[in-house]
Design an enzyme around this catalytic site. Structure first.
Site, PDB file in Angstrom:
ATOM      1  N   GLY A 245       0.835  -1.216   0.000  1.00 23.19           N
ATOM      2  CA  GLY A 245       0.000   0.000   0.000  1.00 23.19           C
ATOM      3  C   GLY A 245       0.853   1.243   0.000  1.00 23.19           C
ATOM      4  N   ASN A 246       0.263   2.376   0.314  1.00 22.97           N
ATOM      5  CA  ASN A 246       1.032   3.621   0.433  1.00 22.97           C
ATOM      6  C   ASN A 246       0.395   4.493   1.510  1.00 22.97           C
ATOM      7  OD1 ASN A 246      -0.963   5.456  -0.904  1.00 22.97           O
ATOM      8  ND2 ASN A 246      -0.585   4.060  -2.614  1.00 22.97           N
ATOM      9  N   TYR A 247       0.992   5.641   1.773  1.00 20.57           N
ATOM     10  CA  TYR A 247       0.570   6.468   2.921  1.00 20.57           C
ATOM     11  C   TYR A 247      -0.611   7.386   2.629  1.00 20.57           C
ATOM     12  CZ  TYR A 247       4.971   5.066   5.097  1.00 20.57           C
ATOM     13  OH  TYR A 247       5.978   4.347   5.643  1.00 20.57           O
ATOM     14  N   SER A 248      -1.201   7.313   1.455  1.00 26.42           N
ATOM     15  CA  SER A 248      -2.304   8.233   1.143  1.00 26.42           C
ATOM     16  C   SER A 248      -3.461   8.045   2.129  1.00 26.42           C
ATOM     17  CB  SER A 248      -2.794   7.977  -0.286  1.00 26.42           C
ATOM     18  OG  SER A 248      -4.005   8.668  -0.486  1.00 26.42           O
TER      19      SER A 248
ATOM     20  N   ALA B 226      -3.993   7.624  -5.042  1.00 24.87           N
ATOM     21  CA  ALA B 226      -2.595   7.169  -5.167  1.00 24.87           C
ATOM     22  C   ALA B 226      -2.653   5.678  -5.491  1.00 24.87           C
ATOM     23  CB  ALA B 226      -1.854   7.423  -3.868  1.00 24.87           C
TER      24      ALA B 226
END
Ligand code: CTP
Length: 401
Positions: free
Chosen positions: A210-213, A278
């Site tokens: 995943g990512n930090y969005s 994102a």
């Protein structure tokens, strides 16, 4: 713009209450009607006589007049107004507004009001930075209330920092801008697709890439579009944010593939699409059915590329459709943004550079540059994501002709 508009001015007990005399004067001069509500504490900072004289109406404090039992109907007052302004909004009053603690007329009126509510916080720096204040302000914004950010400077305590209530002139400007936008019907009824948040690409039943969005930017854009009358479909990856606007239809997705599927369906019927998610560029080539066991010192996961949703929609885009993309860059920001604008057939690209502090994932602020197809470029200063959403939607609106 404010002529004939009806305002409730809810004054709570902070030293900045003195600014409400000037604010009332400015609103009355614009031809607006002002009904002042005060908390008991507010009366200690500015007199009811001053406020009643300037607003040309008796002010309201209590639920009823103990002399004759005459009832001050918070419901009627709440429904009468075109907008409510809570200024100054103290930490106490914001806490009550956020949690529905209806122990005074200002709060009961707020809870009954169907109109937009503007909140102008004021307090000392240490109170302003307390997590509970941050949380309450976020909660109020999630209810659709419009925050008028305090300024920085010397505070009543002598501390220097953020917490000074916005100046009356600025509050009046915000109100004018709001009603101007409302009067513009350009986005009313327009069907808009907004993507937001991260995507989660499953590795096995318990792990993902995943990512930090957080989704904050996309949610703020969806809210802003909805407030201007657009019918928004918000396709969001996993996010803890909530949105309550009746014009927003939320579709929750998890992976890039799910997001693409949802967007493909919705896009055909849309006039505008704003791709602020994102989205993961790669996903595991194979998703394990069982939890993967630790086996060796190193692990290699093969990834395959996902669909570039913005690009795919850009290829399908018709004459009457307007496509907005984002570019999050760490280097050669403008050059990369321009490449994306062209390769994805976008009409507009919003660039945030991770080199700017306060911009990017999981923060409440953003600093953007907007570039259009004609390569016209506009730089904006660091602002809250709600204000940035306002700028982006302004830009879309101005290019919609
Ligand atoms: N985007 C998308 N689908 C993807 C990847 C990106 O719709 N699979 C969209 C984003 O929502 C954004 C724009 O494309 O509007 C640019 O995303 P960004 O992550 O900055 O760039 P990428 O195109 O993924 O390129 P790179 O990661 O190489 O910078």
């Amino acid at each position: 713009m404010l002529k004939g508009k009806k305002f409730i001015l809810g004054i709570s007990g902070g030293i900045a209450a003195y600014k409400c005399a000037h604010l009332t004067r400015l609103l009355v001069k614009e031809g607006a009607e002002v009904q002042v509500l005060m908390t008991k504490m507010a009366k200690e900072f500015i007199t009811p006589l001053t406020m009643a004289t300037l607003s040309k109406r008796p002010i309201l404090v209590e639920f009823y007049n103990p002399e004759n039992g005459d009832w001050n109907s918070h419901v009627d007052t709440g429904l009468w107004a075109d907008a409510m302004i809570v200024a100054p909004a103290t930490a106490n009053t914001m806490g009550k507004m956020a949690n529905g603690i209806a122990d005074n007329l200002l709060i009961t009126t707020y809870l009954s009001a169907k109109c937009p509510v503007f909140v102008a916080p004021t307090m000392d720096l240490d109170m302003y930075t307390h997590p509970s204040t941050t949380r309450n302000m976020e909660t109020l914004q999630s209810y659709g209330n419009i925050l008028i950010e305090p300024g920085s400077g010397e505070l009543a305590s002598g501390l220097v920092g953020k917490g000074r209530m916005a100046e009356p002139e600025e509050i009046v400007e915000k109100l004018k801008a709001y009603f101007k936008k409302k009067a513009s019907k350009k986005l009313a009824g327009k069907k808009v697709l907004v993507t937001a948040g991260p995507t989660h690409e499953k590795i096995d039943p318990v792990r993902f890439i995943g990512n930090y969005s957080s989704g904050k930017m996309g949610f703020a854009i969806a809210e802003e579009l909805a407030c201007r009358g657009a019918e928004v479909v918000l396709v969001t990856g996993p996010s803890s944010l909530s949105c309550n606007h009746p014009n927003i239809d939320r579709i929750n997705v998890v992976s890039a593939a799910d997001m693409y599927k949802a967007c493909e369906k919705v896009f055909a019927g849309c006039e505008i699409a704003v791709m602020s998610a994102a989205v993961a560029d790669y996903t595991p080539a194979v998703k394990a059915d069982q939890k993967m066991k630790r086996k060796s010192e190193t692990l290699t996961i093969e990834l395959k590329s996902t669909v570039d949703i913005a690009k795919a929609l850009g290829e399908k885009k018709k004459e009457n459709q307007f496509l907005v993309g984002f570019a999050l860059e760490t280097n050669d920001a403008e050059q990369n943004a321009l490449k994306k604008l062209n390769s994805k057939n976008l009409d507009l690209i919003v660039l945030n550079s991770l080199q700017d502090s306060g911009a990017g994932f999981n923060v409440d602020t953003n600093k953007i540059t907007i570039i259009n197809k004609q390569n016209n470029k506009k730089d904006f200063p660091l602002k809250s994501k709600v204000e940035v959403a306002n700028d982006i939607v302004d830009e879309i609106e101005s290019l919609m002709e």
